[in-house]
Write an enzyme that holds these catalytic residues in place. Structure first.
Site, PDB file in Angstrom:
ATOM      1  N   ASN A   9     101.607  31.938  37.139  1.00  0.00           N
ATOM      2  CA  ASN A   9     101.397  32.524  35.808  1.00  0.00           C
ATOM      3  C   ASN A   9     102.379  31.854  34.827  1.00  0.00           C
ATOM      4  OD1 ASN A   9     101.743  34.167  33.508  1.00  0.00           O
ATOM      5  ND2 ASN A   9     100.948  35.951  34.588  1.00  0.00           N
ATOM      6  N   LYS A  12     104.818  33.915  32.789  1.00  0.00           N
ATOM      7  CA  LYS A  12     105.985  34.364  33.549  1.00  0.00           C
ATOM      8  C   LYS A  12     106.956  33.206  33.788  1.00  0.00           C
ATOM      9  CE  LYS A  12     105.165  37.005  37.138  1.00  0.00           C
ATOM     10  NZ  LYS A  12     104.503  37.707  38.281  1.00  0.00           N
ATOM     11  N   ASP A  69     107.094  40.408  41.054  1.00  0.00           N
ATOM     12  CA  ASP A  69     105.839  41.141  40.997  1.00  0.00           C
ATOM     13  C   ASP A  69     106.039  42.281  40.012  1.00  0.00           C
ATOM     14  OD1 ASP A  69     103.160  40.987  42.015  1.00  0.00           O
ATOM     15  OD2 ASP A  69     103.474  42.963  42.875  1.00  0.00           O
ATOM     16  N   GLY A 151      99.787  39.714  28.611  1.00  0.00           N
ATOM     17  CA  GLY A 151      99.429  40.886  29.416  1.00  0.00           C
ATOM     18  C   GLY A 151      99.309  42.149  28.569  1.00  0.00           C
ATOM     19  N   LYS A 173     112.529  40.337  23.593  1.00  0.00           N
ATOM     20  CA  LYS A 173     111.954  40.732  24.899  1.00  0.00           C
ATOM     21  C   LYS A 173     112.908  40.320  26.024  1.00  0.00           C
ATOM     22  CE  LYS A 173     107.984  40.663  28.006  1.00  0.00           C
ATOM     23  NZ  LYS A 173     106.767  40.044  28.500  1.00  0.00           N
ATOM     24  N   HIS A 178     111.884  44.485  31.461  1.00  0.00           N
ATOM     25  CA  HIS A 178     111.848  44.782  32.904  1.00  0.00           C
ATOM     26  C   HIS A 178     112.164  43.518  33.720  1.00  0.00           C
ATOM     27  CE1 HIS A 178     107.758  43.169  32.210  1.00  0.00           C
ATOM     28  NE2 HIS A 178     107.954  43.756  31.057  1.00  0.00           N
TER      29      HIS A 178
END
Ligand code: ITT
Length: 200
Positions: A9, A12, A69, A151, A173, A178
């Site tokens: 991805n 990411k 993940d 996303g 961000k 997260h």
């Protein structure tokens, strides 16, 4: 030393490279290795999938490998889509399909609290396995806000900022997502591994 990112991805990859930029490592993406097969994400937890991705890619490449993940856990939906966030709107769906499905499913629901969770797994060819987690609390908005990120970013408003990730700059961000929370916990573990390797 090289660090392999066990993700195809590209959104990411970009974020992970930016967050880990302080490490004196050559960070490479698994897309460079056509011989590494796609990892089947068939575990029912983020941790299970993250370890599986990192382990398989480390075994194929013989490199120190990190996987992440991530899932969006919505309280009113009993934690869905959670570990199944990538294909919430069906096989081969787009980010937009997923966001629109979420907005539709949530249209009559007033309790909108949710968490973004990332689990990172670091695996080395000589047997190290380390796992860290990063969580951000927020709500699912009623429509899309902002077009940064990827996303579910445009429909998740973080409680700490009052903005969706879609309304934040890359720098904002990065400062508390997260993913960055999980990866920042991993940085000292990677540094420690590099130090031990240097000494041996
Ligand atoms: P890899 O397994 O190859 O790493 P993936 O796209 O399947 O890529 P994940 O399983 O970690 O990645 O993430 C599942 C989905 O969650 C992903 O496809 C996005 O739709 C969403 N997602 C992940 N990280 C996100 C983020 O930081 N912001 C918004 N949505 C995100």
């Amino acid at each position: 030393m090289k660090l392999l990112l066990a993700t195809r991805n590209e959104d990411k990859v970009k974020e992970i490279k930016d967050i880990l930029a302080e490490l004196e490592l050559e960070i490479i993406s698994v897309s460079r290795f056509s011989e590494i097969p796609e990892v089947v994400e068939d575990r029912d937890t983020l941790k299970g999938n993250a370890i599986k991705k990192a382990k398989e890619c480390s075994e194929y490449s013989n490199l120190l490998t990190i996987a992440d993940d991530t899932g969006l856990f919505v309280d009113s939906l009993n934690g869905k889509p959670g570990v199944y966030s990538a294909r919430y709107a069906g096989e081969n769906c787009s980010y937009k399909d997923n966001r629109l499905k979420m907005l539709r499913v949530m249209s009559n629901i007033s309790v909108r609290s949710a968490q973004f969770r990332t689990v990172c797994a670091l695996v080395s060819p000589d047997g190290l396995i380390a796992v860290t987690e990063g969580i951000v609390e927020g709500i699912i908005t009623e429509k899309e806000y902002g077009d940064n990120g990827f996303g579910y970013d445009a429909i998740f408003r973080a409680n700490e900022t009052g903005k969706t990730f879609g309304e934040m700059t890359d720098k904002e961000k990065k400062s508390f997502s997260h993913r960055s929370r999980a990866l920042k916990k991993m940085i000292p573990i990677i540094k420690n591994y590099m130090r031990r390797k240097d000494e041996s």
